[in-house]
Design a protein around this motif. Structure first.
Motif, PDB file in Angstrom:
ATOM      1  N   LYS A  26       0.743  -1.163   0.065  1.00 18.61           N
ATOM      2  CA  LYS A  26      -0.001   0.018  -0.055  1.00 18.61           C
ATOM      3  C   LYS A  26       1.029   1.272   0.009  1.00 18.61           C
ATOM      4  N   ALA A  27       1.971   1.175   0.664  1.00 23.61           N
ATOM      5  CA  ALA A  27       2.854   2.359   0.850  1.00 23.61           C
ATOM      6  C   ALA A  27       3.916   2.526  -0.412  1.00 23.61           C
ATOM      7  N   ARG A  28       3.833   1.399  -1.214  1.00 26.83           N
ATOM      8  CA  ARG A  28       4.665   1.259  -2.243  1.00 26.83           C
ATOM      9  C   ARG A  28       6.482   1.515  -1.528  1.00 26.83           C
ATOM     10  N   VAL A  29       6.572   0.629  -0.696  1.00 29.07           N
ATOM     11  CA  VAL A  29       7.733   0.465  -0.251  1.00 29.07           C
ATOM     12  C   VAL A  29       8.428  -0.675  -0.445  1.00 29.07           C
ATOM     13  N   SER A  30       9.456  -0.627  -0.947  1.00 27.30           N
ATOM     14  CA  SER A  30      10.273  -2.100  -0.912  1.00 27.30           C
ATOM     15  C   SER A  30      11.272  -2.448   0.357  1.00 27.30           C
ATOM     16  N   LEU A  31      10.760  -3.865   0.834  1.00 24.89           N
ATOM     17  CA  LEU A  31      11.475  -4.407   1.673  1.00 24.89           C
ATOM     18  C   LEU A  31      12.840  -4.908   1.139  1.00 24.89           C
ATOM     19  N   ASN A  32      13.793  -4.181   1.870  1.00 25.25           N
ATOM     20  CA  ASN A  32      15.130  -4.740   1.548  1.00 25.25           C
ATOM     21  C   ASN A  32      15.426  -6.143   2.245  1.00 25.25           C
ATOM     22  N   ALA A  49      11.841  -5.689   9.544  1.00 27.05           N
ATOM     23  CA  ALA A  49      11.621  -5.301   8.246  1.00 27.05           C
ATOM     24  C   ALA A  49      12.779  -4.121   7.834  1.00 27.05           C
ATOM     25  N   VAL A  50      13.803  -4.259   6.846  1.00 29.10           N
ATOM     26  CA  VAL A  50      14.806  -3.068   6.450  1.00 29.10           C
ATOM     27  C   VAL A  50      14.492  -2.626   5.327  1.00 29.10           C
ATOM     28  N   VAL A  51      14.232  -1.460   5.388  1.00 24.08           N
ATOM     29  CA  VAL A  51      14.009  -0.405   4.064  1.00 24.08           C
ATOM     30  C   VAL A  51      15.083   0.456   3.852  1.00 24.08           C
ATOM     31  N   GLN A  52      14.820   1.161   2.605  1.00 21.21           N
ATOM     32  CA  GLN A  52      15.956   2.155   2.210  1.00 21.21           C
ATOM     33  C   GLN A  52      16.275   3.317   3.260  1.00 21.21           C
ATOM     34  N   GLU A  57      18.452   1.180   5.992  1.00 20.82           N
ATOM     35  CA  GLU A  57      19.626   0.261   5.484  1.00 20.82           C
ATOM     36  C   GLU A  57      20.815   0.886   6.536  1.00 20.82           C
ATOM     37  N   ILE A  58      20.928   1.734   6.801  1.00 21.13           N
ATOM     38  CA  ILE A  58      21.875   2.327   7.683  1.00 21.13           C
ATOM     39  C   ILE A  58      21.842   1.786   9.142  1.00 21.13           C
ATOM     40  N   GLN A  59      20.563   1.923   9.722  1.00 21.69           N
ATOM     41  CA  GLN A  59      20.370   1.451  11.191  1.00 21.69           C
ATOM     42  C   GLN A  59      20.778  -0.047  11.005  1.00 21.69           C
ATOM     43  N   HIS A  60      20.365  -0.787  10.004  1.00 20.71           N
ATOM     44  CA  HIS A  60      20.695  -2.114  10.181  1.00 20.71           C
ATOM     45  C   HIS A  60      22.150  -2.521  10.027  1.00 20.71           C
ATOM     46  N   VAL A  61      22.810  -1.631   9.202  1.00 21.24           N
ATOM     47  CA  VAL A  61      24.369  -1.968   9.185  1.00 21.24           C
ATOM     48  C   VAL A  61      24.908  -1.679  10.510  1.00 21.24           C
ATOM     49  N   TRP A  62      24.511  -0.681  11.143  1.00 16.37           N
ATOM     50  CA  TRP A  62      25.243  -0.426  12.617  1.00 16.37           C
ATOM     51  C   TRP A  62      24.717  -1.561  13.607  1.00 16.37           C
TER      52      TRP A  62
END
Length: 248
Positions: free
Chosen positions: A54-60, A94-97, A150-155
């Protein structure tokens, strides 16, 4: 343990916390009880997928798990009062950009039965940044949904890896002070990059640079985006390099 009363679950938690070696019957009871969270976990994952569409957000990345017994025992020993009140027996991530994607997902999930929202982006938790939603089903069983950029997930991956190399307490603000100094510095740097991306997205939506010459606006923003992407890649490289180091 075919029926799971709140009092019975808390007694189980107390025995697990206080026993040096858990009784096999208690281990089996925990496994049986934690399995009851599989269905609410599945439903939460479906909610995330629907919200992303619905939000048109890709889940990395999208992952889920039922918390292992050793993690629960460690959490109880760190001072959590009762097993029945732990909200992340079942969890998904869920990791997003970017942060705008996180905000869009939170907005779409507003109709879900959300029990609690914890936003660790501004006020971090020992450097950790994300948004956590606790979603409860009709029976009260809770699932924790972690939304990360993405950045929060890397950390977060860096913190996990340093904890494995140095000291498990590193994840919770403990361990060697020099480790915490590096982790906190990288957390702050990551936050700056996320905020710059959010600002760039906002400017793109407003077309504020040259509103009467959109082609110039697009070109300038693309150049800024390329420069920012390069800095994000450098940040990721630094985190990967540091994660692979030995003890400081």
């Amino acid at each position: 343990m075919s029926e799971f009363s709140k009092a019975g679950i808390d007694r189980l938690g107390k025995r697990l916390r206080d026993s040096e070696t858990p009784d096999p019957a208690d281990v089996a009871a925990y496994i049986e009880w934690s399995a009851t969270f599989e269905e609410p976990l599945r439903i939460t994952l479906e909610c995330v997928e629907a919200a992303s569409e619905k939000a048109r957000v890709s889940l990395n990345e999208k992952t889920s798990r039922i918390k292992q017994l050793y993690s629960i025992v460690a959490k109880l020993r760190r001072g959590h009062p009762r097993l029945s009140s732990i909200d992340d027996i079942a969890g998904c991530r869920a990791v997003v950009q970017r942060e705008n994607d996180v905000n869009a997902l939170v907005l779409q999930l507003a109709t879900a039965p959300i029990k609690r929202v914890r936003d660790y982006r501004i006020r971090d938790r020992n450097g950790y940044r994300a948004v956590h939603l606790t979603i409860a089903d009709e029976s009260g069983r809770a699932t924790e949904l972690q939304l990360r950029t993405e950045i929060q997930h890397v950390w977060a991956g860096l913190s996990e890896r340093r904890a494995a190399v140095v000291d498990h307490a590193v994840k919770y603000g403990g361990g060697p002070p020099e480790e915490q100094e590096v982790l906190m510095g990288l957390s702050t740097a990551g936050r700056v990059l996320d905020l710059r991306q959010a600002e760039l997205d906002s400017r793109r939506e407003r077309g504020e640079l040259w509103p009467h010459e959109p082609e110039l606006t697009d070109q300038a923003l693309m150049e800024e985006q390329r420069a920012l992407r390069s800095e994000i890649e450098q940040f990721t490289g630094i985190c990967d390099w540091y994660a692979g180091r030995g003890r400081m």
